[in-house]
Structures are given as structure tokens and as C-alpha cells.
Design a protein around this motif. Structure first.
Motif, PDB file in Angstrom:
ATOM      1  N   GLY A  12       1.389  -8.074   7.430  1.00 35.32           N
ATOM      2  CA  GLY A  12       2.252  -6.905   7.361  1.00 35.32           C
ATOM      3  C   GLY A  12       1.699  -5.932   6.342  1.00 35.32           C
ATOM      4  O   GLY A  12       1.159  -6.340   5.310  1.00 35.32           O
ATOM      5  N   VAL A  13       1.818  -4.647   6.645  1.00 34.54           N
ATOM      6  CA  VAL A  13       1.377  -3.588   5.727  1.00 34.54           C
ATOM      7  C   VAL A  13       2.627  -2.803   5.344  1.00 34.54           C
ATOM      8  O   VAL A  13       3.354  -2.322   6.220  1.00 34.54           O
ATOM      9  N   PHE A  14       2.866  -2.679   4.040  1.00 31.03           N
ATOM     10  CA  PHE A  14       4.117  -2.119   3.559  1.00 31.03           C
ATOM     11  C   PHE A  14       3.884  -1.081   2.476  1.00 31.03           C
ATOM     12  O   PHE A  14       3.080  -1.292   1.574  1.00 31.03           O
ATOM     13  N   ALA A  71       0.840  -1.193   0.000  1.00 27.06           N
ATOM     14  CA  ALA A  71       0.000   0.000   0.000  1.00 27.06           C
ATOM     15  C   ALA A  71       0.879   1.249   0.000  1.00 27.06           C
ATOM     16  O   ALA A  71       1.169   1.812   1.063  1.00 27.06           O
ATOM     17  N   PRO A  72       1.318   1.685  -1.172  1.00 24.68           N
ATOM     18  CA  PRO A  72       2.221   2.835  -1.214  1.00 24.68           C
ATOM     19  C   PRO A  72       1.554   4.177  -0.898  1.00 24.68           C
ATOM     20  O   PRO A  72       2.225   5.101  -0.444  1.00 24.68           O
ATOM     21  N   PHE A 107      -2.461   2.574   2.699  1.00 25.27           N
ATOM     22  CA  PHE A 107      -1.762   2.229   3.934  1.00 25.27           C
ATOM     23  C   PHE A 107      -2.715   2.318   5.131  1.00 25.27           C
ATOM     24  O   PHE A 107      -2.721   1.436   5.995  1.00 25.27           O
ATOM     25  N   GLY A 108      -3.549   3.340   5.157  1.00 23.12           N
ATOM     26  CA  GLY A 108      -4.519   3.481   6.248  1.00 23.12           C
ATOM     27  C   GLY A 108      -5.536   2.347   6.263  1.00 23.12           C
ATOM     28  O   GLY A 108      -5.850   1.795   7.320  1.00 23.12           O
ATOM     29  N   MET A 131      -5.852  -0.521   9.188  1.00 22.47           N
ATOM     30  CA  MET A 131      -7.132  -0.772   9.848  1.00 22.47           C
ATOM     31  C   MET A 131      -7.458  -2.264   9.760  1.00 22.47           C
ATOM     32  O   MET A 131      -7.850  -2.881  10.752  1.00 22.47           O
ATOM     33  N   TYR A 132      -7.272  -2.869   8.597  1.00 20.00           N
ATOM     34  CA  TYR A 132      -7.515  -4.299   8.414  1.00 20.00           C
ATOM     35  C   TYR A 132      -6.623  -5.111   9.348  1.00 20.00           C
ATOM     36  O   TYR A 132      -7.076  -6.028  10.030  1.00 20.00           O
ATOM     37  N   GLN A 133      -5.341  -4.748   9.401  1.00 21.28           N
ATOM     38  CA  GLN A 133      -4.387  -5.459  10.248  1.00 21.28           C
ATOM     39  C   GLN A 133      -4.810  -5.410  11.716  1.00 21.28           C
ATOM     40  O   GLN A 133      -4.776  -6.427  12.412  1.00 21.28           O
TER      41      GLN A 133
END
Length: 139
Positions: A112-114, A87-88, A93-94, A98-100
Motif C-alpha cells: 500500500g502507498v499512503f 509518501a506524503p 507518492f509517485g 511506480m514500485y507498487q
């Protein structure tokens, strides 16, 4: 088309690409498609690509309800299954974070969110450092 699912059996990876505007309900539908896909394996990494996401039309409560349904759909998911959200943008990314956060305790996946493709691919154990190179080689 807000979402597209591709499974790369040789990589043991499901690729979920979202473009344009989507909602938690549409993400749930893609998860359902993944659950029912003949190439799906319980021990299969997920790469969620939000690089083309332009809008997200759901609030926290809708996202939580969708995640609860995803957890039911993927009951029996092995612990520590990797899921990387690429999610650049700030929006992607937000949504990914939120999902994470909602998934904590509901899905046994290692999420992981990257913002960087190389980190997302590394999280999944893939050798490429660019998403385009991964997609070209995985097909």
C-alpha cells in the motif's frame, strides 16, 4: 545517507527510511542489507518512509530491474506480507506507486502507498497514528 534500515523485532517490522536523493540501485542495496540482517524474519512487515525523499534518480526501466532483483533476494517471501510506503509528497507518492505497480506479480507482498502516516501504520497493524509516536514507542 540516503537510506537507513532499522528492524523492530518486538513489532516484527523492518523500517526503511529514505532521505535526500536516492536511486533504485540504492534502494536495492537497502533491500540486500535487510535480506542479510540477523533480525530479519520472512514473515515481517516493511514500512518504507519516503517522507524525507527529495529526489529519485532512476527511470522506470531501472526501477523494474531493481524490483526484479529484490524479488530474487526475497524469494520465499510469504504471500500477503504487508509493506506500507509512507509518501506524503508528490515525488514520494509517485515513486511508491511506480514500485507498487512493478511489484504486482513479482513480489507476493500486500503493498500500500499512503500519503497519511496513520493509514500506513494501520496497513501494518500498528496502533499509533503518527510516525513519530510509532518510532518513539517501537525503539
Amino acid at each position: 545517507m540516503p537510506s537507513q534500515l532499522t528492524i523492530f523485532p518486538e513489532r516484527n517490522l523492518a523500517y526503511l527510511h529514505y532521505a535526500g536523493r536516492t536511486t533504485a540501485t540504492q534502494c536495492l542495496g537497502t533491500s540486500r542489507t535487510l535480506r542479510d540482517h540477523p533480525l530479519r524474519r520472512k514473515v515481517q512487515g516493511w514500512l518504507v518512509d519516503f517522507s524525507a525523499l527529495e529526489g529519485f534518480g532512476s527511470d522506470f526501466d531501472e526501477m523494474r530491474a531493481a524490483v526484479q532483483q529484490v524479488a530474487l533476494q526475497h524469494d520465499g517471501q510469504p504471500p500477503d506480507t504487508p509493506l506500507a510506503i509512507y509518501a506524503p509528497s508528490d515525488l514520494g507518492f509517485g515513486v511508491g506507486r511506480m514500485y507498487q505497480q512493478i511489484c504486482a506479480g513479482l513480489l507476493p507482498m500486500r503493498i500500500g502507498v499512503f500519503r497519511e502516516a496513520d493509514r500506513a501504520l494501520a496497513h501494518l497493524g500498528q496502533p499509533e497514528v503518527e510516525l513519530a509516536a510509532f518510532l518513539a514507542k517501537a525503539r
